[in-house]
Design a protein around this motif. Structure first.
Motif, short mmCIF file in Angstrom:
data_model
loop_
_atom_site.label_atom_id
_atom_site.label_comp_id
_atom_site.label_asym_id
_atom_site.label_seq_id
_atom_site.Cartn_x
_atom_site.Cartn_y
_atom_site.Cartn_z
N ASN A 138 0.82 -1.21 0.00
CA ASN A 138 0.00 0.00 0.00
C ASN A 138 0.85 1.27 0.00
O ASN A 138 0.43 2.31 -0.53
CB ASN A 138 -1.01 0.00 1.16
N LEU A 139 2.05 1.19 0.53
CA LEU A 139 2.95 2.34 0.47
C LEU A 139 3.61 2.46 -0.90
O LEU A 139 3.85 3.58 -1.40
CB LEU A 139 4.01 2.24 1.57
N LEU A 140 3.91 1.35 -1.52
CA LEU A 140 4.46 1.38 -2.88
C LEU A 140 3.44 2.01 -3.84
O LEU A 140 3.80 2.84 -4.69
CB LEU A 140 4.82 -0.03 -3.35
N GLU A 141 2.17 1.64 -3.67
CA GLU A 141 1.13 2.24 -4.50
C GLU A 141 0.98 3.72 -4.22
O GLU A 141 0.73 4.53 -5.13
CB GLU A 141 -0.20 1.51 -4.29
N ALA A 143 3.39 5.73 -3.33
CA ALA A 143 4.52 6.40 -3.99
C ALA A 143 4.24 6.60 -5.48
O ALA A 143 4.54 7.66 -6.05
CB ALA A 143 5.79 5.58 -3.80
N ARG A 144 3.65 5.60 -6.11
CA ARG A 144 3.29 5.73 -7.53
C ARG A 144 2.23 6.81 -7.72
O ARG A 144 2.28 7.59 -8.67
CB ARG A 144 2.81 4.38 -8.07
N ALA A 145 1.27 6.87 -6.80
CA ALA A 145 0.23 7.89 -6.89
C ALA A 145 0.80 9.28 -6.71
O ALA A 145 0.35 10.24 -7.36
CB ALA A 145 -0.84 7.61 -5.84
N ALA A 146 1.80 9.42 -5.83
CA ALA A 146 2.45 10.72 -5.64
C ALA A 146 3.11 11.19 -6.93
O ALA A 146 3.00 12.36 -7.32
CB ALA A 146 3.47 10.63 -4.51
N THR A 152 6.02 15.48 -4.44
CA THR A 152 7.33 14.94 -4.10
C THR A 152 7.17 13.84 -3.06
O THR A 152 6.47 14.03 -2.07
CB THR A 152 8.25 16.04 -3.54
N SER A 153 7.79 12.69 -3.29
CA SER A 153 7.67 11.57 -2.35
C SER A 153 8.97 11.34 -1.60
O SER A 153 10.05 11.32 -2.19
CB SER A 153 7.26 10.30 -3.10
N TRP A 154 8.83 11.19 -0.29
CA TRP A 154 9.96 10.86 0.58
C TRP A 154 9.65 9.55 1.29
O TRP A 154 8.50 9.28 1.65
CB TRP A 154 10.17 11.92 1.66
N ARG A 166 13.52 2.98 -3.47
CA ARG A 166 13.81 3.11 -4.91
C ARG A 166 12.71 3.86 -5.64
O ARG A 166 12.98 4.57 -6.61
CB ARG A 166 14.03 1.72 -5.52
N LEU A 167 11.46 3.71 -5.19
CA LEU A 167 10.34 4.35 -5.88
C LEU A 167 10.22 5.83 -5.58
O LEU A 167 9.75 6.60 -6.41
CB LEU A 167 9.03 3.66 -5.49
N CYS A 168 10.63 6.23 -4.38
CA CYS A 168 10.42 7.61 -3.96
C CYS A 168 11.49 8.54 -4.51
O CYS A 168 12.57 8.12 -4.91
CB CYS A 168 10.40 7.69 -2.43
N ASP A 169 11.18 9.83 -4.51
CA ASP A 169 12.12 10.84 -4.99
C ASP A 169 13.34 10.95 -4.08
O ASP A 169 14.43 11.30 -4.53
CB ASP A 169 11.43 12.20 -5.10
#
Length: 206
Positions: A138-141, A143-146, A152-154, A166-169
């Protein structure tokens, strides 16, 4: 009258004799490792102050203990950390219980944060995702939604590399056991709040 049979007591050494000191010792090691990220956390605190100071918002999410730390952070920003100052926009996504349960029921638990990010996040906002594993779907999703929303995703996670980092900025990966990562998440949150308050000052917002 029947006399009850008493179970004899056995005098054994408690297995918990060193549990507390061992916990504190390993926590101290994790905190020592976390000090390596001091400059990074300071940069996050400054960026948070810059963005929230011009009307952007912070969206925060996590599961379990990380959810508690997420809500702790938003409380410090909407309320106050130390001194009185203006209120800033920060939303803890897991605390939206009706939304979480409706989204989980209709779209699946993987989407409970992502759909809220798509609803609330705008370009320039920050989405902060807390995880000890760095692998929660649910957090990976979220990050994709951000990314889709222009926010900006942290990620503030346990040991890296991991999928969420790896997915976040941007990401800070804390080395340690899961309980100590959660404890260090709180320390990291308070450290950012120290920087945030120093940047925005004590005067209420106009």
């Amino acid at each position: 009258m029947t006399t009850p049979t008493l179970t004899p007591t056995i005098d054994v050494e408690p297995t918990t004799a060193n549990a507390v000191t061992d916990h504190f010792d390993t926590l101290a090691q994790t905190l020592t490792q976390a000090r390596r990220h001091a400059a990074h956390l300071e940069a996050w605190g400054r960026e948070l102050a810059n963005r929230l100071g011009v009307g952007r918002r912070l969206l925060v999410a996590g599961n379990g203990g990380s959810a508690a730390e997420a809500q702790h952070l938003t409380a410090e920003l909407v309320g106050r950390y130390r001194e009185d100052r203006g209120a800033y926009s920060a939303i803890s996504l897991h605390a939206e219980t009706s939304s979480v349960t409706a989204i989980g029921n209709d779209y699946g638990f993987d989407q409970v944060f992502a759909r809220q990010v798509r609803a609330h996040a705008r370009s320039g906002d920050i989405v902060l995702l807390l995880s000890t594993s760095g692998g929660s779907p649910n957090l990976l999703e979220a990050a994709r939604a951000a990314e889709d929303s222009g926010a900006t995703s942290w990620a503030l996670t346990g040991p890296g590399p991991n999928p969420l980092a790896r997915l976040c900025d941007d990401a800070i990966c804390l080395d340690g056991l899961s309980p100590h990562v959660q404890e260090c998440q709180l320390a990291a949150i308070h450290a950012m709040c120290e920087v945030f308050d120093a940047c925005v000052g004590k005067e209420p917002q106009s």
